[in-house]
Design a protein around this motif. Structure first.
Motif, mmCIF file in Angstrom:
data_model
loop_
_atom_site.group_PDB
_atom_site.id
_atom_site.type_symbol
_atom_site.label_atom_id
_atom_site.label_comp_id
_atom_site.label_asym_id
_atom_site.label_seq_id
_atom_site.Cartn_x
_atom_site.Cartn_y
_atom_site.Cartn_z
ATOM 1 N N SER A 65 0.837 -1.201 0.000
ATOM 2 C CA SER A 65 0.000 0.000 0.000
ATOM 3 C C SER A 65 0.875 1.255 0.000
ATOM 4 O O SER A 65 0.549 2.254 -0.670
ATOM 5 C CB SER A 65 -0.932 0.002 1.216
ATOM 6 O OG SER A 65 -0.204 -0.096 2.424
ATOM 7 N N ARG A 67 4.037 1.367 -1.181
ATOM 8 C CA ARG A 67 4.717 1.411 -2.475
ATOM 9 C C ARG A 67 3.783 1.932 -3.566
ATOM 10 O O ARG A 67 4.196 2.708 -4.435
ATOM 11 C CB ARG A 67 5.231 0.018 -2.835
ATOM 12 C CG ARG A 67 6.356 -0.477 -1.924
ATOM 13 C CD ARG A 67 6.821 -1.854 -2.348
ATOM 14 N NE ARG A 67 7.842 -2.384 -1.474
ATOM 15 C CZ ARG A 67 9.139 -2.113 -1.551
ATOM 16 N NH1 ARG A 67 9.562 -1.279 -2.491
ATOM 17 N NH2 ARG A 67 10.003 -2.651 -0.719
ATOM 18 N N VAL A 68 2.514 1.500 -3.524
ATOM 19 C CA VAL A 68 1.535 1.997 -4.494
ATOM 20 C C VAL A 68 1.329 3.495 -4.304
ATOM 21 O O VAL A 68 1.240 4.252 -5.277
ATOM 22 C CB VAL A 68 0.200 1.236 -4.349
ATOM 23 C CG1 VAL A 68 -0.918 1.938 -5.127
ATOM 24 C CG2 VAL A 68 0.352 -0.200 -4.832
ATOM 25 N N LYS A 69 1.282 3.934 -3.053
ATOM 26 C CA LYS A 69 1.136 5.367 -2.764
ATOM 27 C C LYS A 69 2.247 6.176 -3.437
ATOM 28 O O LYS A 69 1.976 7.166 -4.131
ATOM 29 C CB LYS A 69 1.176 5.603 -1.262
ATOM 30 C CG LYS A 69 1.415 7.057 -0.875
ATOM 31 C CD LYS A 69 1.814 7.204 0.570
ATOM 32 C CE LYS A 69 2.380 8.603 0.789
ATOM 33 N NZ LYS A 69 2.383 9.014 2.187
ATOM 34 N N TRP A 71 4.324 5.356 -5.872
ATOM 35 C CA TRP A 71 4.279 5.253 -7.340
ATOM 36 C C TRP A 71 3.160 6.119 -7.897
ATOM 37 O O TRP A 71 3.337 6.822 -8.907
ATOM 38 C CB TRP A 71 4.073 3.796 -7.732
ATOM 39 C CG TRP A 71 3.903 3.572 -9.195
ATOM 40 C CD1 TRP A 71 4.887 3.440 -10.133
ATOM 41 C CD2 TRP A 71 2.651 3.450 -9.903
ATOM 42 N NE1 TRP A 71 4.332 3.244 -11.381
ATOM 43 C CE2 TRP A 71 2.973 3.250 -11.270
ATOM 44 C CE3 TRP A 71 1.327 3.487 -9.517
ATOM 45 C CZ2 TRP A 71 1.986 3.082 -12.240
ATOM 46 C CZ3 TRP A 71 0.332 3.332 -10.477
ATOM 47 C CH2 TRP A 71 0.678 3.129 -11.825
ATOM 48 N N LEU A 72 2.010 6.100 -7.234
ATOM 49 C CA LEU A 72 0.856 6.853 -7.713
ATOM 50 C C LEU A 72 1.107 8.354 -7.612
ATOM 51 O O LEU A 72 0.720 9.120 -8.508
ATOM 52 C CB LEU A 72 -0.385 6.456 -6.906
ATOM 53 C CG LEU A 72 -1.754 6.853 -7.457
ATOM 54 C CD1 LEU A 72 -1.936 6.358 -8.888
ATOM 55 C CD2 LEU A 72 -2.856 6.294 -6.558
ATOM 56 N N THR A 371 2.617 -5.244 -5.416
ATOM 57 C CA THR A 371 2.708 -3.868 -5.916
ATOM 58 C C THR A 371 2.627 -3.823 -7.437
ATOM 59 O O THR A 371 1.871 -3.030 -8.016
ATOM 60 C CB THR A 371 4.031 -3.219 -5.464
ATOM 61 O OG1 THR A 371 4.125 -3.265 -4.037
ATOM 62 C CG2 THR A 371 4.113 -1.770 -5.922
ATOM 63 N N ILE A 374 -0.885 -4.604 -8.782
ATOM 64 C CA ILE A 374 -1.798 -3.476 -8.593
ATOM 65 C C ILE A 374 -1.464 -2.355 -9.573
ATOM 66 O O ILE A 374 -2.357 -1.748 -10.181
ATOM 67 C CB ILE A 374 -1.729 -2.988 -7.130
ATOM 68 C CG1 ILE A 374 -2.308 -4.059 -6.199
ATOM 69 C CG2 ILE A 374 -2.490 -1.667 -6.964
ATOM 70 C CD1 ILE A 374 -2.035 -3.810 -4.731
ATOM 71 N N LYS A 375 -0.182 -2.062 -9.752
ATOM 72 C CA LYS A 375 0.228 -1.031 -10.707
ATOM 73 C C LYS A 375 -0.246 -1.373 -12.120
ATOM 74 O O LYS A 375 -0.635 -0.484 -12.897
ATOM 75 C CB LYS A 375 1.750 -0.873 -10.682
ATOM 76 C CG LYS A 375 2.267 -0.107 -9.479
ATOM 77 C CD LYS A 375 3.755 -0.301 -9.259
ATOM 78 C CE LYS A 375 4.601 0.104 -10.436
ATOM 79 N NZ LYS A 375 6.062 -0.021 -10.134
#
Length: 398
Positions: A65, A67-69, A71-72, A371, A374-375
């Motif tokens: 979560s 790592r996604v934050k 990247w986003l 990650t 999800i990406k």
């Protein structure tokens, strides 16, 4: 496939990539190499679910979560604020373990259930006048029961029925509630993974451990080591195949039921762990025992088994010591209450499970696979959803 090859760019195409009240947390993991973003147009990300969505055993910056934050934020040029309701042990619905509360998501408690997490999230966002644009969620393994997945005598037909009910029917009801609560949010539901496979280590230590876990069931005690291993592999396969199909069906039916609404479709994110990535496999992506990759004698491993539940037995995750302290605080003997033998045994069992709750959860490498999966889905959504900040024409975005 080796760990290094898993992380190579393009290794996972988007289509393949895949016990009372717990205070929710808002994640503030620092993102490396990122400039400060304006705080006037934040993007809100909500995290609901169980220990995998929480990131059992992982440092904050290692969780998918977080790592996604990061990247986003880079992709949409907006600050991403993450609100986490997920925690270890959560079920979709059900009763609490009476008398126990925790302040750490590492402590595995059944409640708040994921339905209650949703209620708390609605209250949280209503309180600050915002809404999540993206929701990451999972759920159902604790409803099925991890003990059932580790019991060699569990009938496959019974397991299949329970998985379909929990991961299918109950998840669909939950998804419908999520959709009604946050109708404009994009929802990603992640799958689970196999627990063991033919590539799981077959040594004296693990055979002893499996027997220890199964010694309460007479049917399992009658099985040979080979039969027990074959049964556990079959149970793991059944769990992964049926849970994946049931979660996908829950997402599909939820989308079909809302076909006439303005809510965007939910998406299913399949996580692909191969036979070599499961527990105690050659290239495992899951937390294991501290000595799993070291040269420890067979005698030392037997000592560990005989000491099961003592300080001699440790998991190799990064939050072990912190979690143990939280577990001991949560499951300590309650003051002013007379505890009989049965209650004491039940409390000590909860403490034992809590101490080693990281075993079998994605490690930092496994979290990277989550990650990337999800990406892969988000790459298809960012432009369509209008999440990017237009630096030439700033405006309020979703």
């Amino acid at each position: 496939m080796t760990r290094k090859s898993l992380l190579k760019a393009g290794a996972f195409p988007a289509g393949l990539l895949l016990l009372f009240f717990l205070s929710a947390t808002t994640a503030f993991a620092d993102c490396p190499n990122q400039t400060t973003l304006a705080a006037d147009d934040p993007f809100h990300l909500l995290v609901l679910g169980d220990s995998i969505m929480w990131g059992q055993g992982l440092r904050e910056e290692e969780k998918f979560s977080s790592r996604v934050k990061c990247w986003l934020q880079e992709r949409i040029n907006r600050e991403v604020r993450v609100h986490v309701e997920a925690h270890s042990g959560a079920v979709i619905s059900g009763a609490a373990q009476p008398g126990f509360t925790a302040v750490s998501g590492e402590v595995n408690l059944r409640t708040p259930t994921i339905n209650q997490q949703l209620d708390h999230a609605v209250e949280f966002y209503n309180g600050n006048g915002t809404r999540p644009s993206l929701i990451l969620m999972n759920g159902c393994i604790n409803d099925v029961g991890v003990k059932n997945l580790l019991a060699a005598s569990t009938p496959l037909e019974d397991l299949r029925e329970q998985v379909r009910k929990s991961c299918g029917e109950e998840m669909q009801v939950l998804l419908q509630r999520v959709r009604r609560s946050f109708p404009q949010a994009r929802v990603l539901v992640t799958s689970y993974y196999p627990i063991v496979s033919p590539q799981t280590a077959d040594n004296a230590f693990l055979r002893l451990l499996v027997k220890n876990l199964n010694n309460q069931r007479p049917e399992a005690r009658r099985l040979t080591d080979k039969e027990m291993r074959q049964h556990l592999i079959a149970i793991s396969d059944e769990w992964y195949n049926t849970s994946t199909a049931s979660l996908l069906e829950a997402v599909t039916k939820t989308n079909a039921a809302g076909a006439d609404s303005s809510s965007p479709d939910a998406r299913f994110v399949e996580i692909q762990f191969g036979p070599e990535h499961v527990f105690a496999a050659p290239d495992s992506l899951l937390w294991n025992f501290m000595f799993a990759s070291t040269n420890v004698s067979g005698f030392a491993k037997v000592i560990v088994i005989l000491s099961f539940g003592t300080a001699a037995y440790k998991a190799n995750d990064h939050m072990r010591d912190t979690r143990i302290k939280s577990c001991e605080e949560t499951f300590k003997k309650p003051k002013g209450i007379k505890e009989d033998k049965k209650l004491k045994s039940a409390r000590e069992d909860l403490l034992l499970v809590c101490r080693y709750a990281s075993l079998g959860h994605p490690n930092h490498m496994g979290a990277l696979i989550y990650t990337e999966a999800i990406k892969g889905q988000l790459l298809q959504l960012i432009d369509k959803a209008g999440w990017k900040r237009d630096t030439n024409n700033p405006q309020t975005l979703p």
